[in-house]
Write a protein that holds these residues in place. Structure first.
Motif, mmCIF file in Angstrom:
data_model
loop_
_atom_site.group_PDB
_atom_site.id
_atom_site.type_symbol
_atom_site.label_atom_id
_atom_site.label_comp_id
_atom_site.label_asym_id
_atom_site.label_seq_id
_atom_site.Cartn_x
_atom_site.Cartn_y
_atom_site.Cartn_z
ATOM 1 N N CYS A 67 -9.209 -30.591 38.527
ATOM 2 C CA CYS A 67 -10.183 -30.760 38.834
ATOM 3 C C CYS A 67 -10.594 -31.260 40.019
ATOM 4 O O CYS A 67 -12.077 -30.641 40.134
ATOM 5 N N LYS A 68 -10.216 -31.844 40.487
ATOM 6 C CA LYS A 68 -11.017 -31.906 42.190
ATOM 7 C C LYS A 68 -11.314 -31.559 42.611
ATOM 8 O O LYS A 68 -12.796 -31.371 43.611
ATOM 9 N N THR A 69 -10.738 -29.540 42.538
ATOM 10 C CA THR A 69 -11.078 -28.329 43.957
ATOM 11 C C THR A 69 -12.422 -27.958 43.103
ATOM 12 O O THR A 69 -12.898 -27.164 43.432
ATOM 13 N N LEU A 70 -12.793 -28.077 41.164
ATOM 14 C CA LEU A 70 -14.011 -27.507 40.574
ATOM 15 C C LEU A 70 -14.862 -28.091 41.790
ATOM 16 O O LEU A 70 -16.096 -27.271 40.862
ATOM 17 N N ASP A 71 -15.271 -29.627 42.017
ATOM 18 C CA ASP A 71 -16.393 -29.279 42.611
ATOM 19 C C ASP A 71 -17.409 -29.899 41.769
ATOM 20 O O ASP A 71 -18.733 -29.770 41.556
ATOM 21 N N GLY A 72 -17.659 -30.410 40.604
ATOM 22 C CA GLY A 72 -18.221 -31.029 38.762
ATOM 23 C C GLY A 72 -18.443 -29.215 37.906
ATOM 24 O O GLY A 72 -17.956 -28.256 38.724
#
Ligand code: AR6
Length: 238
Positions: free
Chosen positions: A84-89
């Protein structure tokens, strides 16, 4: 223990068993048997479902929170947080997909519902509808055929329950009956609280009604049939 598709009744089975009943109101659509085999109502924990994707009611950070979001992150483990951290919100009204990691579900679709504001009811309705559309589109793009929704925005985000249920059901029905939705074989509406169960049991039959009950034979038409049955039973009396 995970719960498989075979463990969850479809609407036609729920009508047959009496778990779900026709509405006293006029349905909004005609009975469609094949459609009723593609929809389920399930009361329980979404993190236990062994499906292609579960839909999380996330926030814009996609980094976890309370409610169903917290439960999904806890059950999936740290790798979900890392992806999820890689998805940029994610923008409100949209959704992004990840793997399911330790969940029995293969994927998680993280949908960001609106925080309900009664002064902006129309905008909120559009955003909530867009969560359902985007989630279903992501499922199709990723060749997923079974998807379980949580009640997006109906908890901490305060969306009025029946209004949210109408949006969930109408959007899903429109999608499944369109060409792009034909590859989705099962949509499960997952409900947790008894108020959610009641809302879905009340509104589902308006969008996905059971087969109409056979009409009662007229009294005068029934008479000769009864007579002939009597004759069949006692031929020697003739
Ligand atoms: N399985 C299925 N449904 C559940 C579960 C579960 N394990 N746990 C709760 N629900 P909410 P929202 C139901 O508040 O309103 C988070 O902090 C719950 O009863 O989880 O969209 C996010 O990070 C309700 O019917 O989501 C956001 O900040 C439904 O899931 C914010 O909450 C959704 O309630 C999102 O709020």
């Amino acid at each position: 223990m995970s719960v498989t598709l075979a463990d969850i009744d479809t609407l036609d089975q729920a009508y047959a068993s009496g778990d779900l009943e026709a509405s006293s109101k006029e349905p909004l659509f005609a009975h469609d048997e094949s459609l009723n085999k593609r929809i389920s109502l399930y009361r329980g924990d979404i993190t236990k479902l062994e499906v292609d994707a579960i839909v999380n009611a996330a926030n814009r950070s996609l980094l976890g929170g309370g409610g169903v979001d917290g439960a999904i992150h806890r059950a999936a483990g740290d790798e979900l947080y890392d992806e999820c951290k890689t998805l940029d919100g994610c923008a409100t009204g949209s959704a992004k997909i990840t793997k399911g990691y330790k969940l029995p579900s293969k994927h998680v679709i993280h949908a960001v519902g609106p925080i309900y504001d009664d002064e902006e009811d129309e905008r909120c309705a559009k955003l909530l509808k867009s969560c359902y559309d985007t989630s279903l589109e992501l499922a199709v793009e990723n060749k997923l055929s079974s998807i379980a929704f949580s009640g997006i925005s109906t908890g901490i985000y305060g969306y009025p329950l029946d209004a949210a249920t109408h949006i969930a059901l109408r959007t899903t029905r429109d999608f499944l009956t369109s060409e792009k939705g034909s590859s989705i074989s099962r949509v499960i509406f997952t409900v947790f609280r008894s108020i959610d169960v009641n809302s879905y049991k009340k509104i589902l039959p308006l969008y996905f009604p059971p087969a109409p009950a056979p009409s009662e034979p007229k009294e005068d038409a029934a008479q000769p049939a009864e007579e002939s049955k009597e004759k069949e039973k006692t031929p020697s009396a003739i």
